[in-house]
Motif scaffolding. Structure first.
Motif, short mmCIF file in Angstrom:
data_model
loop_
_atom_site.label_atom_id
_atom_site.label_comp_id
_atom_site.label_asym_id
_atom_site.label_seq_id
_atom_site.Cartn_x
_atom_site.Cartn_y
_atom_site.Cartn_z
N THR A 8 -16.42 16.46 -3.17
CA THR A 8 -15.60 15.95 -4.27
C THR A 8 -14.26 15.55 -3.67
O THR A 8 -13.62 16.33 -2.96
N MET A 9 -13.85 14.32 -3.94
CA MET A 9 -12.65 13.77 -3.32
C MET A 9 -11.70 13.20 -4.37
O MET A 9 -12.12 12.84 -5.48
N ASN A 10 -10.43 13.12 -4.01
CA ASN A 10 -9.48 12.30 -4.75
C ASN A 10 -9.44 10.94 -4.08
O ASN A 10 -9.28 10.85 -2.85
N VAL A 11 -9.63 9.89 -4.85
CA VAL A 11 -9.56 8.53 -4.32
C VAL A 11 -8.38 7.83 -5.00
O VAL A 11 -8.33 7.76 -6.23
N PHE A 12 -7.44 7.36 -4.18
CA PHE A 12 -6.22 6.71 -4.68
C PHE A 12 -6.35 5.20 -4.49
O PHE A 12 -6.67 4.74 -3.39
N ILE A 13 -6.08 4.44 -5.54
CA ILE A 13 -6.23 2.99 -5.49
C ILE A 13 -5.03 2.32 -6.14
O ILE A 13 -4.58 2.73 -7.22
N SER A 14 -4.51 1.29 -5.49
CA SER A 14 -3.56 0.38 -6.13
C SER A 14 -3.89 -1.03 -5.69
O SER A 14 -4.54 -1.25 -4.65
N LEU A 15 -3.43 -2.01 -6.46
CA LEU A 15 -3.76 -3.40 -6.20
C LEU A 15 -2.50 -4.19 -5.83
O LEU A 15 -1.40 -3.85 -6.27
N ASP A 16 -2.70 -5.26 -5.05
CA ASP A 16 -1.58 -6.14 -4.76
C ASP A 16 -1.47 -7.20 -5.85
O ASP A 16 -2.18 -7.14 -6.88
N ASN A 17 -0.61 -8.17 -5.65
CA ASN A 17 -0.37 -9.17 -6.69
C ASN A 17 -1.54 -10.12 -6.90
O ASN A 17 -1.55 -10.90 -7.86
N LYS A 18 -2.52 -10.05 -6.01
CA LYS A 18 -3.72 -10.87 -6.17
C LYS A 18 -4.91 -10.05 -6.65
O LYS A 18 -6.05 -10.48 -6.58
N SER A 19 -4.60 -8.83 -7.13
CA SER A 19 -5.63 -7.89 -7.63
C SER A 19 -6.62 -7.51 -6.53
O SER A 19 -7.79 -7.24 -6.80
N LYS A 20 -6.13 -7.47 -5.31
CA LYS A 20 -6.90 -6.99 -4.18
C LYS A 20 -6.42 -5.58 -3.82
O LYS A 20 -5.27 -5.21 -4.09
N LEU A 21 -7.29 -4.80 -3.18
CA LEU A 21 -6.92 -3.44 -2.81
C LEU A 21 -5.73 -3.44 -1.87
O LEU A 21 -5.74 -4.09 -0.82
N GLU A 22 -4.69 -2.71 -2.26
CA GLU A 22 -3.52 -2.55 -1.41
C GLU A 22 -3.52 -1.17 -0.78
O GLU A 22 -3.27 -1.00 0.40
N ASN A 23 -3.79 -0.15 -1.59
CA ASN A 23 -3.93 1.22 -1.10
C ASN A 23 -5.30 1.75 -1.50
O ASN A 23 -5.75 1.53 -2.63
N PHE A 24 -5.94 2.44 -0.57
CA PHE A 24 -7.29 2.98 -0.80
C PHE A 24 -7.40 4.22 0.06
O PHE A 24 -7.68 4.15 1.24
N LEU A 25 -7.15 5.37 -0.55
CA LEU A 25 -7.00 6.62 0.21
C LEU A 25 -7.98 7.66 -0.28
O LEU A 25 -8.10 7.90 -1.49
N PHE A 26 -8.68 8.30 0.65
CA PHE A 26 -9.60 9.38 0.33
C PHE A 26 -8.98 10.70 0.80
O PHE A 26 -8.57 10.81 1.95
N LYS A 27 -8.92 11.67 -0.09
CA LYS A 27 -8.47 13.01 0.29
C LYS A 27 -9.34 14.05 -0.39
O LYS A 27 -9.79 13.83 -1.52
N PRO A 28 -9.57 15.16 0.27
CA PRO A 28 -10.37 16.21 -0.37
C PRO A 28 -9.76 16.63 -1.69
O PRO A 28 -8.53 16.77 -1.80
N TYR A 29 -10.58 16.81 -2.69
CA TYR A 29 -10.09 17.22 -4.00
C TYR A 29 -9.74 18.70 -3.99
O TYR A 29 -10.48 19.54 -3.48
N THR A 30 -8.60 19.03 -4.54
CA THR A 30 -8.21 20.42 -4.75
C THR A 30 -7.78 20.57 -6.20
O THR A 30 -7.19 19.66 -6.78
#
Length: 479
Positions: free
Chosen positions: A107-129
């Motif tokens: 089970t993970m935390n997945v962090f996502i944000s988009l740039d101005n073109k709606s493309k992935l800017e941040n995509f981070l996987f971290k263990p869920y706590t």
């Protein structure tokens, strides 16, 4: 590395964006992120690394080749197994989404944000706590809980200040000519001192409204025009970049310049990732502008840009021959007797500055700025910002009042409504002039409506956004 992977860098730059308040429906930006996440799930479960890579924006693809990403995906990501379930747990500043994702093997935390073109800017996987439990003992406050307003404020403030990662909260409300200050928590964890109306906080991007007022002042004074092209004020070596043609001073202050949120070379200047703007100089900004290409055509699309407002401030410094701090003091804070608002604090004021805490509740650094100071460098107090709100609601006929009135004129209405710096947001069908702010250790909210004769200022010394506090209180106070 097997359980953690960041598509952009180990340091996420959280940028403030316009608050979108809805009663139940998702914001438009959240819908965009959810749509991209659905594609991520589809391609991830199909183990299609190339398709995942093609969801990413230019910034990511500049740092990772398709082969490098494919290698990481095959060795580190796909072994997590299939994505079975996913739950959106937070959407910070209408920008960064956090999903709790159940894979076959973890089970993970997945962090996502988009740039101005709606493309992935941040995509981070971290263990869920499991999140740290909220505080169980009631955080101290001066709220007497006597009036209806006292109880309404406490209902909203408690949800914020009882969180494990918050420390202090000060709320100022001006309603029907009466001012009330509510204090919660501590100025420093463990010191048992309530923050009050004279406690200094970082106010982050509320600074942009001061920059907007400076621009309006110089416009009314005939020194600049809103329609002036920025190339008029740039060094020849920068102005020759034809991609900058068409960007005006107005585009910089209403976030329609097409310039990115932050310049691509910001990261190169960082000597400390927790103090990201400190060492970014005018020379570095001009070096970036020499070759940059706006993401969208100027004037056509709203895209929040710290770089744009920082550049505007540099232009106003060129026009006036004064530093940003000098302009703010001479034209705004001194005339308004705002003695506790400045970029740099007098050493005598240092004991009044609240310590700042990151998203996990750990003490962190207050931000310092160089050339990008006009986008977020000011520090202030609830009392000073209430005074600022009062003159914004009832600007006088003098030069400063006329400048403030100009900042309220609507200049863009597609997707968002914005004047010069100030955004206009609806809460329960009532429009408020609004801005918020955020650093890695502070959060702020300010809104007012002259017709309803109400203003609110919320300052916190924690990263946790205060938008829900400000909007929540307004929703209860004004019907």
């Amino acid at each position: 590395m097997a359980n953690e992977f960041n598509m952009r860098s180990a340091f996420l730059i959280f940028l403030l964006s316009i608050l979108a308040i809805t009663s139940s429906a998702q914001t438009r930006q959240q819908q965009k992120v959810d749509s991209v996440f659905k594609l991520v799930k589809t391609y991830f479960n199909a183990k299609n690394a190339d398709a995942l890579y093609n969801l990413a924006g230019d910034a990511f693809q500049k740092e990772f080749s398709i082969n490098a990403f494919g290698d990481v995906a095959t060795k580190q990501l796909f072994p997590l197994g299939q994505i079975n379930d996913a739950l959106l747990t937070s959407f910070v500043n209408n920008s960064l989404a956090t999903y709790k994702v159940s894979f076959t093997n973890a089970t993970m935390n997945v962090f996502i944000s988009l740039d101005n073109k709606s493309k992935l800017e941040n995509f981070l996987f971290k263990p869920y706590t499991d999140p740290t439990p909220d505080k169980t003992a009631l955080v101290p406050t001066n709220n007497p809980m006597l009036t209806t307003m006292d109880k309404q404020v406490d209902t909203v403030a408690r949800k914020y200040i009882q969180k494990a990662n918050t420390v202090g909260l000060c709320i100022g409300i001006m309603k029907d000519g009466k001012t009330t200050i509510y204090k919660y928590g501590e100025t420093k964890r463990g010191n048992a001192r309530l923050p009050d109306g004279d406690t200094f906080f970082e106010i982050g991007s509320i600074t942009k409204t001061f920059t907007a007022t400076l621009l309006a002042y110089y416009v009314n004074d005939g020194q600049v025009k809103l329609t002036d092209p920025i190339t008029k004020y740039l060094p020849d070596s920068v102005a020759v970049n034809q991609s900058l043609n068409g960007i005006t001073l107005l585009n910089l202050i209403n976030h329609t310049s097409g310039l990115p949120s932050v310049p691509d070379n910001l990261k190169e200047s960082m000597t400390n990732p927790f103090n990201p703007y400190k060492d970014y100089t005018k020379q570095m900004m001009y070096a970036y502008l020499k070759t940059c290409r706006p993401i969208t055509k100027p004037g056509e699309k709203y895209a929040y840009s710290n770089l744009g407002v920082g550049l505007l401030g540099a232009i106003l410094q060129y026009v006036s021959g004064k530093t940003f701090g000098e302009m703010v003091n001479e034209l705004i804070t001194h005339p308004l007797v705002m003695l506790s608002t400045a970029q740099y604090l007098n050493p005598l004021f240092s004991p009044r500055f609240a310590s700042v805490y990151d998203s996990s509740g750990r003490e962190t650094l207050a931000w310092e700025f160089d050339v990008l100071a006009p986008c977020g460098a000011l520090r202030s107090t609830v009392n000073d910002l209430l005074r600022y709100a009062r003159v914004n609601m009832h600007p006088g006929a003098d030069k400063l009042g006329s400048a403030i009135a100009l900042t309220h004129q609507i200049t863009f209405t597609k997707d968002v409504k914005i004047g010069l710096g100030w955004h206009i947001i609806p809460v329960n069908g009532i429009n408020y002039y609004f801005h918020n702010g955020g650093t890695y250790g502070s959060s702020s909210f300010m809104a007012f409506n002259a017709e309803k004769n109400v203003a609110i200022v919320v300052l916190s010394n924690a990263y946790e956004p205060t938008d829900p506090v400000g909007a929540g209180i307004l929703g209860k106070l004004v019907k």
